[in-house]
Design a protein around this motif. Structure first.
Motif, mmCIF file in Angstrom:
data_model
loop_
_atom_site.group_PDB
_atom_site.id
_atom_site.type_symbol
_atom_site.label_atom_id
_atom_site.label_comp_id
_atom_site.label_asym_id
_atom_site.label_seq_id
_atom_site.Cartn_x
_atom_site.Cartn_y
_atom_site.Cartn_z
ATOM 1 N N LYS A 21 -1.766 -6.008 -21.334
ATOM 2 C CA LYS A 21 -0.891 -7.053 -20.810
ATOM 3 C C LYS A 21 -0.628 -6.909 -19.306
ATOM 4 N N LEU A 22 -1.721 -6.877 -18.563
ATOM 5 C CA LEU A 22 -1.590 -6.848 -17.096
ATOM 6 C C LEU A 22 -1.745 -8.271 -16.558
ATOM 7 N N LEU A 23 -1.109 -8.526 -15.419
ATOM 8 C CA LEU A 23 -1.268 -9.838 -14.777
ATOM 9 C C LEU A 23 -2.623 -9.836 -14.070
ATOM 10 N N ASN A 32 -4.136 -11.833 -12.081
ATOM 11 C CA ASN A 32 -4.299 -12.225 -10.674
ATOM 12 C C ASN A 32 -3.531 -11.311 -9.720
ATOM 13 N N LYS A 33 -3.102 -10.151 -10.236
ATOM 14 C CA LYS A 33 -2.449 -9.162 -9.357
ATOM 15 C C LYS A 33 -3.227 -7.852 -9.446
ATOM 16 N N ASN A 34 -3.300 -7.167 -8.312
ATOM 17 C CA ASN A 34 -3.996 -5.877 -8.363
ATOM 18 C C ASN A 34 -3.068 -4.809 -8.954
ATOM 19 N N GLU A 87 0.249 -4.425 -7.239
ATOM 20 C CA GLU A 87 1.125 -5.589 -7.437
ATOM 21 C C GLU A 87 1.650 -5.672 -8.875
ATOM 22 N N PHE A 121 5.491 -5.629 -9.416
ATOM 23 C CA PHE A 121 6.147 -6.813 -9.992
ATOM 24 C C PHE A 121 7.384 -6.435 -10.813
ATOM 25 N N ALA A 122 7.239 -5.331 -11.566
ATOM 26 C CA ALA A 122 8.368 -4.885 -12.393
ATOM 27 C C ALA A 122 9.582 -4.532 -11.530
ATOM 28 N N GLU A 162 10.004 -5.907 -8.378
ATOM 29 C CA GLU A 162 10.396 -7.147 -7.690
ATOM 30 C C GLU A 162 11.380 -7.947 -8.535
ATOM 31 N N PHE A 209 -8.234 -5.048 -9.009
ATOM 32 C CA PHE A 209 -7.700 -6.003 -9.980
ATOM 33 C C PHE A 209 -8.080 -5.543 -11.393
#
Lengths: 296, 225
Positions: B88-90, B92-94, B97, B101-102, B104, B133
């Motif tokens: 469950k990684l995003l 479009n984020k490396n 990031e 994100f967690a 942010e 990525f």
């Protein structure tokens, strides 16, 4: 903290637009085509509508006065009519002026006709504010003792009234349908774009993002998409109209309609409206679409 | 740390969890075992408040999670790190990031993010892959990024749902060793798995589920099929 979050959401949306390049291009392209279609319809519709109105403007009627009607009373009658809200314009022609006009058309007849005691009547041309009010104004004056006869074709007026009303109603209905279709197309485009990224929403929630933080980037992205599509459609249309200006003049002459106008001022005004509309449409669509995935 | 009292959960008319009672102390390493469909993932979802139980109570860090209002769920989830089989990684984020994100979402400053993220990535051995990525990383590396993200808030609890399910046995074992190291720092780890070799190798507490019921709860347990 609020500004930091806001800045992050704005930045995240831009990054996401860039990194989801194809999805962004698809969404903007669909919105661009929708705006372009709406624009073309509105521009030509406006032109067509003013053509319909100008037909209505050409419709007037003439009151001929009895030959023994005193001119001062006729002028008083004209002044009363001028103050009527339904009357747009009046033009008085005295007996003498009528004779002069006839003489200009058939020179040399004035002296003979004067010998017989000027057979022309004084007349008043009436132009009403709308074609529909022509009938009621004519009815209100027909029994006046000064009036000899009223000249207008009731059938033509009625036909024009019905025709213009029908055309305007059809135009409005088409516009409403087009607006609904446009909204649904944009809504579904944004929905599809968000659906393909629904896992991102789930992940964002799992790592502890608030609903606002999840929604924000998607909504802002849709706002950017809508605004970019609006700007593109305005710019493209402006250059298309500028390039085909001569052909449009020919076309308008051929169909007897005013030339569809999309000059710089009209383009800027329309562009600003569209940017606001596009952004709002994008935001609403994203808000609606994301509701299905949030809070699961 | 976690107290589960008489919890039952059903989907439609079918119970997936029946009268579960568990007490998990701070610092425990618990393996929830059992074949697919016995309710391991459902129990995990209850703990992160992705689902609600029909009967019973769940207390996490002394708080009855049933009464956490919707507006505070995000904040609650930041206390629990989660790791999943599919990472469950995003996309479009490396790596940097994804971990950032967690932080942010909890409003941490850029300075804090720049300070914390490289350290956590180093902890999972990915300091040189920060700009990669997810599609540029191997399965094991992606799971490490997911673990780094789960750890970034220094959670008291780490939930790992089949963390080795998509990995080969060697990479899977590396991930388990990483989880053990995290547990050694004092984080409570709850891992759902049906990997017999792993459970037998680590010799920690084992809770076996069968048809939604706890059939065995053993310290230093083994996988008995």
């Amino acid at each position: 903290m609020l500004w930091t979050s806001l800045w992050r959401v704005l930045k995240m949306s831009l990054t996401s637009m860039w990194r989801n390049g194809w999805l962004t291009i698809t969404a903007i392209s669909v919105m661009f085509l929708v705006f372009l279609t709406m624009n073309v319809f509105i521009i030509f519709g406006t032109s067509f509508n003013s053509a319909i109105q100008s037909i209505g403007d050409k419709v007037d009627f003439t009151i001929f006065f009895k030959s023994d009607a005193p001119e001062d009373q006729i002028l008083q009658f004209r002044d009363t009519l001028t103050h009527n809200a339904l009357v747009k314009d009046t033009a008085y022609t005295s007996k003498e002026q009528a004779l002069e006009i006839y003489d200009q058309q058939k020179p040399g007849t004035k002296a003979t006709l004067q010998d017989y005691g000027n057979p022309f009547s004084a007349s008043l041309d009436i132009k009403t504010s709308t074609p529909a009010s022509l009938d009621s104004v004519a009815h209100s004056v027909e029994n006046n003792p000064l009036v000899k006869k009223i000249k207008y074709s009731k059938q033509t007026v009625d036909a024009i009234n019905r025709g213009t009303q029908l055309l305007q109603q059809v135009g409005m209905t088409l516009l409403v349908f087009l607006a609904i279709i446009a909204f649904l197309v944009v809504l579904n485009t944004v929905r599809l774009a968000i659906y393909t990224r629904r896992h991102e929403i789930e992940i964002m929630q799992l790592v502890g993002a608030t609903d606002w933080f999840v929604r924000g980037p998607f909504i802002i992205e849709a706002v950017y998409d809508g605004a970019i599509a609006a700007i593109l459609s305005t710019v493209v249309l402006y250059f298309v109209f500028a390039h085909f200006s001569t052909q449009l003049i020919d076309l308008s002459y051929l169909f007897k309609i005013p030339k569809p106008d999309f000059g710089l001022f009209a383009a800027i005004r329309s562009g600003l409206y569209q940017i606001v509309l596009g952004a709002a449409l994008g935001a609403v669509s994203a808000w609606v679409a994301i509701r299905q995935h949030i809070g699961k | 740390m976690i107290l589960i009292q008489g919890v039952s959960k059903k989907y439609g008319n079918k119970f997936v969890l029946r009268n579960i009672n568990l007490n998990i102390a701070a610092g425990d390493f618990v393996s929830l075992i059992g074949p697919s469909g016995v309710g391991k993932s459902s129990l995990m979802r209850l703990l992160i408040k992705e689902e609600k139980c029909n009967i019973g109570k769940v207390f996490v860090d002394g708080e009855d999670i049933e009464y956490i209002p919707r507006g505070r769920v995000a904040q609650y989830r930041r206390k629990i790190g989660t790791v999943f089989q599919d990472f469950k990684l995003l996309r479009n984020k490396n790596a940097f990031e994804n971990v950032a994100f967690a932080l942010e979402v909890s409003g941490r400053s850029y300075r804090q993010i720049k300070d914390i993220v490289p350290k956590v990535l180093a902890l999972v051995g990915l300091e040189d892959k920060a700009n990669h990525f997810p599609n540029e990383l191997s399965g094991g590396e992606q799971q490490r990024v997911a673990i780094a993200r789960a750890l970034v808030h220094q959670p008291k609890i780490l939930l790992a749902d089949e963390p080795t399910g998509n990995l080969d046995s060697y990479t899977g074992w590396e991930i388990i060793q990483l989880l053990q190291r995290i547990n050694n720092f004092g984080t409570t780890v709850i891992m759902a798995t049906h990997d017999q070799n792993i459970v037998n190798a680590i010799r920690r507490r084992v809770v076996a589920l069968e048809n939604g019921i706890v059939v065995r709860d053993q310290y230093a347990g083994r996988y008995i099929s």
